[in-house]
Design a protein around this motif. Structure first.
Motif, PDB file in Angstrom:
ATOM      1  N   THR A 187     -30.318 -43.354  23.022  1.00  0.00           N
ATOM      2  CA  THR A 187     -29.961 -44.726  23.411  1.00  0.00           C
ATOM      3  C   THR A 187     -28.544 -44.785  23.971  1.00  0.00           C
ATOM      4  O   THR A 187     -28.301 -45.493  24.953  1.00  0.00           O
ATOM      5  CB  THR A 187     -30.120 -45.726  22.254  1.00  0.00           C
ATOM      6  N   LEU A 188     -27.615 -44.057  23.387  1.00  0.00           N
ATOM      7  CA  LEU A 188     -26.250 -44.054  23.904  1.00  0.00           C
ATOM      8  C   LEU A 188     -26.192 -43.421  25.296  1.00  0.00           C
ATOM      9  O   LEU A 188     -25.544 -43.957  26.200  1.00  0.00           O
ATOM     10  CB  LEU A 188     -25.303 -43.331  22.944  1.00  0.00           C
ATOM     11  N   LEU A 189     -26.868 -42.296  25.477  1.00  0.00           N
ATOM     12  CA  LEU A 189     -26.872 -41.629  26.776  1.00  0.00           C
ATOM     13  C   LEU A 189     -27.585 -42.462  27.836  1.00  0.00           C
ATOM     14  O   LEU A 189     -27.128 -42.547  28.980  1.00  0.00           O
ATOM     15  CB  LEU A 189     -27.517 -40.246  26.660  1.00  0.00           C
ATOM     16  N   LEU A 190     -28.697 -43.090  27.473  1.00  0.00           N
ATOM     17  CA  LEU A 190     -29.439 -43.920  28.424  1.00  0.00           C
ATOM     18  C   LEU A 190     -28.629 -45.144  28.828  1.00  0.00           C
ATOM     19  O   LEU A 190     -28.516 -45.464  30.015  1.00  0.00           O
ATOM     20  CB  LEU A 190     -30.785 -44.333  27.829  1.00  0.00           C
ATOM     21  N   GLU A 191     -28.034 -45.818  27.861  1.00  0.00           N
ATOM     22  CA  GLU A 191     -27.215 -46.995  28.177  1.00  0.00           C
ATOM     23  C   GLU A 191     -26.037 -46.605  29.061  1.00  0.00           C
ATOM     24  O   GLU A 191     -25.693 -47.324  30.006  1.00  0.00           O
ATOM     25  CB  GLU A 191     -26.728 -47.675  26.892  1.00  0.00           C
TER      26      GLU A 191
END
Length: 171
Positions: free
Chosen positions: A21-25
Motif C-alpha cells: 500500500t505504501l509503494l502503490l500510493e
C-alpha cells in the motif's frame, strides 16, 4: 486482557500489505504529480465529484466518502478552488454547510489525468493479478471496510460507496 499476537503467517501478510500500500500510493502520487501537477488526494476529490449528480456534493458527505477529516478536505478544496477546479457554494438547507462543485476546468483536468492514473493503477496492481485474485482483493477489502464501518447500521455491500459508482458526466 491477553494480547493476541499475530501468527507468523499474519505477520507476513500484514507486512506485505503495508509495503504494497505504501509503494502503490507513492507510485500513484508520483505519477499524478508529474503528469497532472496534483497529489492523489486532489485527484480523488475531482473523481468523486465527477461521479455525483450535477458534479456536486456536500462537503461533509465528500469527506465521508473519501475517508478524510473535514479539515483536511477543506484545505484541499481551498487549493482546488484557487486553481479553478472546484468551487464552493452555500448549502440551501443548512446555512453552515457548503457544497463542493466540480467546474468545467476541473472536469477537463480530470479527463486529461485519468488515462495516466488508470494506467499506473493497472501497471502497478492489476497487471500482477489473475482475475480470481482481483475478485478476492475486492472481497477482502470490502469485508475489512465494512468491519471498520460497523458503527453504521445496516451496511451491506451495496451501501459501500465504491461498489455503486459509475462514471457520469457533469452535463
Amino acid at each position: 486482557m491477553t494480547t493476541r499476537w499475530l501468527t507468523p503467517e499474519e505477520q507476513r501478510a500484514w507486512r506485505a500489505y503495508i509495503a504494497a500500500t505504501l509503494l502503490l500510493e507513492d507510485a500513484i502520487d508520483r505519477q499524478l504529480q508529474q503528469e497532472a501537477g496534483m497529489p492523489h488526494m486532489y485527484y480523488s476529490i475531482l473523481s468523486v465529484l465527477s461521479e455525483t449528480p450535477e458534479c456536486r456534493l456536500r462537503m461533509t458527505d465528500l469527506a465521508e466518502q473519501l475517508k478524510i477529516t473535514r479539515s483536511r478536505l477543506t484545505y484541499a478544496v481551498a487549493r482546488l478552488e484557487k486553481d479553478g477546479l472546484v468551487r464552493r457554494e452555500g448549502c440551501p438547507s443548512d446555512k453552515r454547510g457548503s457544497i463542493a462543485v466540480l467546474t468545467d476546468e476541473g472536469m477537463t483536468v480530470l479527463e486529461r489525468a485519468a488515462p495516466g492514473h488508470v494506467e499506473t493503477v493497472r501497471a502497478h496492481l492489476f497487471d500482477h493479478l489473475a482475475p480470481q485474485q482481483v475478485a478476492q482483493l475486492e472481497e477482502i477489502f470490502t469485508e475489512v471496510a465494512q468491519a471498520l464501518q460497523s458503527d453504521e447500521a445496516g451496511s451491506t455491500p451495496e451501501d459501500v460507496p465504491w461498489r455503486r459508482r459509475s462514471p457520469k458526466s457533469c452535463s
